[in-house]
Design a protein around this motif. Structure first.
Motif, short mmCIF file in Angstrom:
data_model
loop_
_atom_site.label_atom_id
_atom_site.label_comp_id
_atom_site.label_asym_id
_atom_site.label_seq_id
_atom_site.Cartn_x
_atom_site.Cartn_y
_atom_site.Cartn_z
N PRO A 95 6.83 1.01 -9.91
CA PRO A 95 6.92 0.26 -8.66
C PRO A 95 8.07 -0.75 -8.62
CG PRO A 95 4.65 0.32 -9.42
CD PRO A 95 5.50 0.92 -10.51
N ASP A 145 0.83 -1.20 0.00
CA ASP A 145 0.00 0.00 0.00
C ASP A 145 0.87 1.26 0.00
OD1 ASP A 145 -2.40 1.67 0.38
OD2 ASP A 145 -1.58 1.97 2.39
N LYS A 199 -8.70 -2.18 0.59
CA LYS A 199 -7.58 -2.17 -0.38
C LYS A 199 -7.12 -3.57 -0.63
CE LYS A 199 -6.03 2.40 0.92
NZ LYS A 199 -5.06 3.20 1.62
N ILE A 207 2.73 1.73 -3.31
CA ILE A 207 1.85 2.30 -4.33
C ILE A 207 1.73 3.81 -4.15
CG2 ILE A 207 -0.57 2.43 -5.11
CD1 ILE A 207 -0.71 -0.60 -4.68
N ARG A 208 1.53 4.25 -2.92
CA ARG A 208 1.43 5.69 -2.65
C ARG A 208 2.69 6.41 -3.08
NH1 ARG A 208 -0.83 6.61 3.40
NH2 ARG A 208 -2.13 4.76 3.58
N THR A 260 5.11 5.43 -5.26
CA THR A 260 5.35 5.42 -6.70
C THR A 260 4.40 6.34 -7.44
OG1 THR A 260 3.98 3.44 -7.01
CG2 THR A 260 6.33 3.10 -6.72
N TYR A 261 3.17 6.42 -6.98
CA TYR A 261 2.21 7.31 -7.64
C TYR A 261 2.62 8.78 -7.42
CZ TYR A 261 -2.16 9.17 -9.40
OH TYR A 261 -3.09 9.86 -10.12
N TYR A 303 -9.05 5.27 -4.38
CA TYR A 303 -8.25 4.23 -3.72
C TYR A 303 -7.77 4.71 -2.35
CZ TYR A 303 -4.24 1.28 -2.66
OH TYR A 303 -3.35 0.46 -2.02
N TRP A 319 -1.50 5.32 -13.48
CA TRP A 319 -2.21 4.58 -12.44
C TRP A 319 -2.70 3.30 -13.12
CZ3 TRP A 319 -2.57 3.66 -7.66
CH2 TRP A 319 -3.71 3.13 -7.08
#
Length: 96
Positions: free
Chosen positions: A60, A47, A96, A50-51, A53-54, A88, A78
């Motif tokens: 990732p 989780d 999630k 992901i945060r 890398t975004y 998300y 995304w």
């Protein structure tokens, strides 16, 4: 870049962000970012990865494991067409 800590710091500095800037973009504390960058905290959960890398707009696999290129055609997409990143982020951990 051989470690997660080094890759995270490099990606953050490329965006010209402070640790505080990245923390706010990811919903983490500045201390957490500092701990990841110093290596005192292990690689993050999926989780949090992901945060990161975004927010940093990196791939990732590159950030998490150092595999492949840092960027995909200069941008990070995304990967979920049916769920917006903002939606998300509103989900509970169980959802999630």
């Amino acid at each position: 870049m051989s470690t997660f800590a080094e890759r995270l710091r490099q990606a953050r500095l490329l965006r010209r962000w402070t640790q505080k800037d990245l923390a706010q973009a990811c919903g983490l504390s500045q201390g957490a970012i500092g701990n990841y960058e110093s290596g005192s905290r292990a690689c993050p959960s999926a989780d949090i990865l992901i945060r990161l890398t975004y927010a940093l707009q990196v791939l990732p696999a590159w950030l998490g494991a150092g595999a492949g290129p840092m960027f995909s055609d200069g941008k990070q997409d995304w990967p979920f067409d049916s769920v917006a990143f903002a939606d998300y982020m509103k989900l509970s951990l169980a959802e999630k």
